[in-house]
Design a protein around this motif. Sequence first.
Motif, PDB file in Angstrom:
ATOM      1  N   ASP A 114       0.799  -1.222   0.000  1.00 33.58           N
ATOM      2  CA  ASP A 114       0.000   0.000   0.000  1.00 33.58           C
ATOM      3  C   ASP A 114       0.832   1.273   0.000  1.00 33.58           C
ATOM      4  O   ASP A 114       0.542   2.220  -0.726  1.00 33.58           O
ATOM      5  N   GLU A 115       1.888   1.315   0.810  1.00 27.57           N
ATOM      6  CA  GLU A 115       2.681   2.543   0.932  1.00 27.57           C
ATOM      7  C   GLU A 115       3.441   2.889  -0.349  1.00 27.57           C
ATOM      8  O   GLU A 115       3.797   4.054  -0.562  1.00 27.57           O
ATOM      9  N   VAL A 116       3.688   1.895  -1.204  1.00 28.58           N
ATOM     10  CA  VAL A 116       4.439   2.126  -2.438  1.00 28.58           C
ATOM     11  C   VAL A 116       3.516   2.468  -3.606  1.00 28.58           C
ATOM     12  O   VAL A 116       3.811   3.364  -4.401  1.00 28.58           O
ATOM     13  N   ALA A 176       4.284  -4.684  -4.803  1.00 29.26           N
ATOM     14  CA  ALA A 176       5.490  -3.937  -4.423  1.00 29.26           C
ATOM     15  C   ALA A 176       6.317  -4.696  -3.395  1.00 29.26           C
ATOM     16  O   ALA A 176       5.782  -5.487  -2.601  1.00 29.26           O
ATOM     17  N   LEU A 177       7.595  -4.474  -3.436  1.00 27.31           N
ATOM     18  CA  LEU A 177       8.482  -4.829  -2.328  1.00 27.31           C
ATOM     19  C   LEU A 177       8.682  -3.559  -1.513  1.00 27.31           C
ATOM     20  O   LEU A 177       8.990  -2.505  -2.059  1.00 27.31           O
ATOM     21  N   ASN A 178       8.526  -3.659  -0.204  1.00 23.30           N
ATOM     22  CA  ASN A 178       8.569  -2.457   0.613  1.00 23.30           C
ATOM     23  C   ASN A 178       9.356  -2.671   1.911  1.00 23.30           C
ATOM     24  O   ASN A 178       8.796  -2.610   3.014  1.00 23.30           O
ATOM     25  N   PRO A 179      10.678  -2.939   1.795  1.00 23.12           N
ATOM     26  CA  PRO A 179      11.465  -3.013   3.031  1.00 23.12           C
ATOM     27  C   PRO A 179      11.550  -1.626   3.662  1.00 23.12           C
ATOM     28  O   PRO A 179      11.952  -0.661   3.011  1.00 23.12           O
ATOM     29  N   ALA A 180      11.184  -1.524   4.926  1.00 15.02           N
ATOM     30  CA  ALA A 180      11.176  -0.214   5.589  1.00 15.02           C
ATOM     31  C   ALA A 180      12.582   0.253   5.948  1.00 15.02           C
ATOM     32  O   ALA A 180      12.802   1.445   6.162  1.00 15.02           O
TER      33      ALA A 180
END
Length: 312
Positions: free
Chosen positions: A270-272, A287-291
């Motif tokens: 969602d954030e990406v 998406a890949l979304n490593p924080a």
Amino acid sequence: MRTIDWVGGAIELIDQTLLPDELVKLRITTVDELVDAIRRLAVRGAPALGVAGAFGVVLADGDRKAIARLRAARPTAANLAWGVDQAAAHLEEGRKAVLARAKRIRDEDIAACVAMGERGADLLEGDRLRVMTICNTGALATVERGTALGVIQTLHERGRLAEVLALETRPLLQGARLTAWELERMGAPYRLVADSAGPYLLAKGGVDAVLIGADRIAANGDTANKIGSYSLALGAERAGVPFIVVAPETTIDAATPSGEHIEVEDRGDDEVVNVRGVRIAPEGARALNPAFDVTPHDLISAIVTDRRVFRP
């Protein structure tokens, strides 16, 4: 102004998801409310999470399952679990003892940020410094002043700051939304930089130091911080620019031998695919979304804590 505090039997904290548009304080009265605030990043930043965790144990009122749920709310940040454990160690002494320890953690964090600001500013040489930073490491990430941004604030107060180059910090724009907001409030000169432009600007010269915070520092000095930090470290190494981590001693995790043992949180699609509620990718896009990423210790010039400066 404090990012987080204990007021009238509850936690009061700034809802960082609404900045810079609105400055709203949330009143947190249950562990479930606090876990939600932590997971959706209403409160964030390793030191602030440590304080939140400690105060959350007070709200748990001895409920061990609730305490465990709070402790696991964000796995990468060392301070959250540390703060929970510090306060929980006093459960047998009663609620007043737990609250007293939580308040000491808050006060110790304030003092630590002052010390880091002074020590970091003393470490840097030069009178008119241009520094680069990523994510948000100011008062919003702690209780007051901040870690890496606390060093920048001290430089500004000493008249030694020429400019801050603040990375926007995708995907949640914590640099553009939060760091820029704090720099505006302190009256410091700054410009925003797209994340991908950071290494190029380092290569072109004119940056005197990169200052970042940390969510967990392994025993060997490997450092987990907001995604994009590793790219800056590589660029700084190539350009010969000091790459400095600023974090309290409580962020150092002696039980984690190296960066490969740090769990990096993936926050999902969602954030990406969205920016502040507006979809920017096609329906169905994943998406890949490593924080976070992990910067190896050999790329770090120095780690500044509230007690010392060491070079991993």
